[in-house]
Design an enzyme around this catalytic site. Sequence first.
Site, short mmCIF file in Angstrom:
data_model
loop_
_atom_site.label_atom_id
_atom_site.label_comp_id
_atom_site.label_asym_id
_atom_site.label_seq_id
_atom_site.Cartn_x
_atom_site.Cartn_y
_atom_site.Cartn_z
N LYS A 198 0.99 -1.24 0.00
CA LYS A 198 -0.08 0.11 0.01
C LYS A 198 0.97 1.25 0.14
CE LYS A 198 -1.63 2.62 2.83
NZ LYS A 198 -1.67 3.98 1.89
N GLU A 273 9.82 0.88 10.99
CA GLU A 273 10.84 1.86 10.67
C GLU A 273 10.16 3.27 10.53
OE1 GLU A 273 14.03 1.54 9.61
OE2 GLU A 273 13.87 -0.58 9.70
N CYS A 307 13.99 10.54 6.83
CA CYS A 307 13.97 10.06 8.22
C CYS A 307 15.58 9.95 8.89
CB CYS A 307 13.69 8.54 8.29
SG CYS A 307 14.53 7.47 7.10
N GLU A 404 10.20 15.51 15.42
CA GLU A 404 10.58 15.34 14.28
C GLU A 404 9.69 16.54 13.19
OE1 GLU A 404 9.07 11.96 11.96
OE2 GLU A 404 10.97 11.70 11.11
P1 NAD Z 1 2.72 8.28 7.89
O1 NAD Z 1 2.81 7.52 9.12
O2 NAD Z 1 1.55 9.41 7.89
O3 NAD Z 1 2.18 7.25 6.64
C1 NAD Z 1 2.96 6.21 6.33
C2 NAD Z 1 1.91 5.23 5.82
O4 NAD Z 1 1.03 4.64 6.67
C3 NAD Z 1 1.09 5.59 4.47
O5 NAD Z 1 0.86 4.79 3.51
C4 NAD Z 1 -0.18 5.97 5.17
O6 NAD Z 1 -1.27 6.16 4.18
C5 NAD Z 1 -0.30 5.11 6.27
N1 NAD Z 1 -1.36 5.05 7.25
C6 NAD Z 1 -1.57 6.23 7.78
N2 NAD Z 1 -2.65 5.96 8.70
C7 NAD Z 1 -2.60 4.67 8.80
C8 NAD Z 1 -3.35 3.86 9.80
N3 NAD Z 1 -4.22 4.13 10.64
N4 NAD Z 1 -3.30 2.49 9.55
C9 NAD Z 1 -2.27 1.80 8.76
N5 NAD Z 1 -1.85 2.79 7.74
C10 NAD Z 1 -1.89 4.03 8.01
O7 NAD Z 1 4.01 8.72 7.39
P2 NAD Z 1 4.42 9.60 5.95
O8 NAD Z 1 3.94 11.09 6.66
O9 NAD Z 1 3.95 9.21 4.91
O10 NAD Z 1 5.88 9.68 6.18
C11 NAD Z 1 6.45 10.55 6.98
C12 NAD Z 1 7.25 9.38 8.25
O11 NAD Z 1 7.87 8.40 7.73
C13 NAD Z 1 8.29 10.39 9.03
O12 NAD Z 1 7.94 10.28 10.62
C14 NAD Z 1 9.46 9.66 8.68
O13 NAD Z 1 10.60 9.72 9.67
C15 NAD Z 1 9.08 8.27 8.48
N6 NAD Z 1 10.12 7.65 7.66
C16 NAD Z 1 10.83 6.59 8.35
C17 NAD Z 1 11.83 5.96 7.59
C18 NAD Z 1 12.60 4.83 8.03
O14 NAD Z 1 13.26 4.14 7.37
N7 NAD Z 1 12.83 4.95 9.69
C19 NAD Z 1 11.83 6.17 6.21
C20 NAD Z 1 11.05 7.16 5.52
C21 NAD Z 1 10.11 7.76 6.26
#
Ligand code: NAD
Length: 502
Positions: A198, A273, A307, A404
């Site tokens: 997804k 992650e 991240c 963050e």
């Molecule tokens: P997010 O958590 O808002 O969304 C990530 C994914 O989760 C999306 O596909 C979203 O549709 C889905 N999602 C949202 N709500 C959900 C729910 N209730 N149940 C299941 N899935 C759900 O994150 P974002 O804004 O897309 O990305 C930014 C974040 O990702 C930052 O915090 C960043 O640090 C983190 N990130 C971490 C890494 C790593 O490797 N540690 C890498 C890239 C990004």
Amino acid sequence: MNAPAKTHTPSPAAREFLARRHQLFIGGQWLPAVDGGEIAVHDPATEAPLARVASAGANDIDRAVAAARKALGGEWSRLSSHQRSRLIWRLADELEANLDLAVELEVLDNGMPRMVAHYSIAKFGCDFLRYYAGWCTKILGETIPVSPQDVPNGESLTYTRREPIGVVGAIIPWNSPLVMATLKLGPALAAGCTVILKPAELTPLTALLLGDLVRKAGIPDGVVNIVPGYGHIAGAALAAHDGVDKIAFTGSTEVGKKILHAAAGNLKRVTLELGGKSPMVVFPDANLERVIPGAARGAFFLQGQNCMASTRLFVHEDVFDKVVEGVTRMANGFRLGPGLAADSDLGPLISAEQRERVLGYIAAGRDSGAQLVCGGEALPGKGHFVRPTIFSHTDMGMKIAREEIFGPVLCVQPFGDGDLQAVAREANRTIYGLSGSVWTRDISVAHRMVNLIDSGQVSINCHAAVDPAIPFGGNRQSGWGREFGREGLDPYLKTKATTVMF
Ligand code: NAD
């Protein structure tokens, strides 16, 4: 200062892709969403609409899980490890053959500069898949030299096999969409799992291109299913689904916690992650010619939507002014513009909402008494551009230093002579522990600091050294488990122990 770069129009191949009907990829077929739902996708650099994409609901997730379960017990499970390896390798070849289109779609959808997209997709798309293709033939069990029941030695044999964990739900963010997809597909397919991917609702386009490539590579139907959709609908349904054996999630710490709750119903395995607020610690003997570009790129790469970003710069007071001046000069020199324009160094933020969130943090920084050295504002006109921003003399009591931001905001904090423990305590004063770096020519100081910083990755004289073979992941609230390398394969496998009595 941060003059916007020129615009650029998409190629005919990208225009043709954008104009097609964008459906869900389930069981090897392109299908509309059951309830006809759609997501409107926009270019963050121009705010122009790019495409409308089918949006999966809970019924579509049911269909995708059924397809993935069927594929798990089908032809895929009967392939030899060599055959599985060749299919993953072929997927990498297909991605490489379509690199220009993949890069262009990624840039349009996410906003990142073309050069960044090209490097990251070639390195972490193609190379990553090939790295894990190599693992298929190296997944080993053990023989264990015991006699579990009172049988004389030699009268029994105990061995373990490593089996695929099953159906994997992979939920990924928008900040590097295609790379994130390959980070999940590589180890899952190498282990013999089937996958429901997804993508983030803001950036589904390259995941859909991946659907075409999965087909072209000859991966059996249902092994990879791709279901764009909203997080609270499609993501939540996937995380809670009883037919899913594991969730591999990359995203925010806040949503990671929701995933854990949702996964509890059938106790599915979860790897996370999550977010970061990584420190970069600079000692006075460090090579400043490397520190300054390292700090500027570490903080502002992907507009800080990264991240691993080195968003907290701790600098010894002897070189503080010099480092701040050098990083500020670089930050002011970055050209902001659409990722497709050849002279853009930094692109836009992903959305208007993200821009407002970042500007809110900048306002909080000003209110807290930190010194604004550069940036601090959005660019006027279309596109979600925010100038690279530096606050100096921050301290870890401030919200901008602790939380963050996921935008182009760097906090710089001085430290003096004395106890390394005190510097490390400051570096560790967040809920995160993802990445970090120490910059010095003193080998003892470097390794003592590495020992003291509580992060999954701490580099010396470089920041965020990532490679498909180097384990990557977070401590504390930056996550559970590791991706990349051999450790990245383990969460996709389960162990079966067998004893044979002779
Ligand atoms: P997010 O958590 O808002 O969304 C990530 C994914 O989760 C999306 O596909 C979203 O549709 C889905 N999602 C949202 N709500 C959900 C729910 N209730 N149940 C299941 N899935 C759900 O994150 P974002 O804004 O897309 O990305 C930014 C974040 O990702 C930052 O915090 C960043 O640090 C983190 N990130 C971490 C890494 C790593 O490797 N540690 C890498 C890239 C990004």
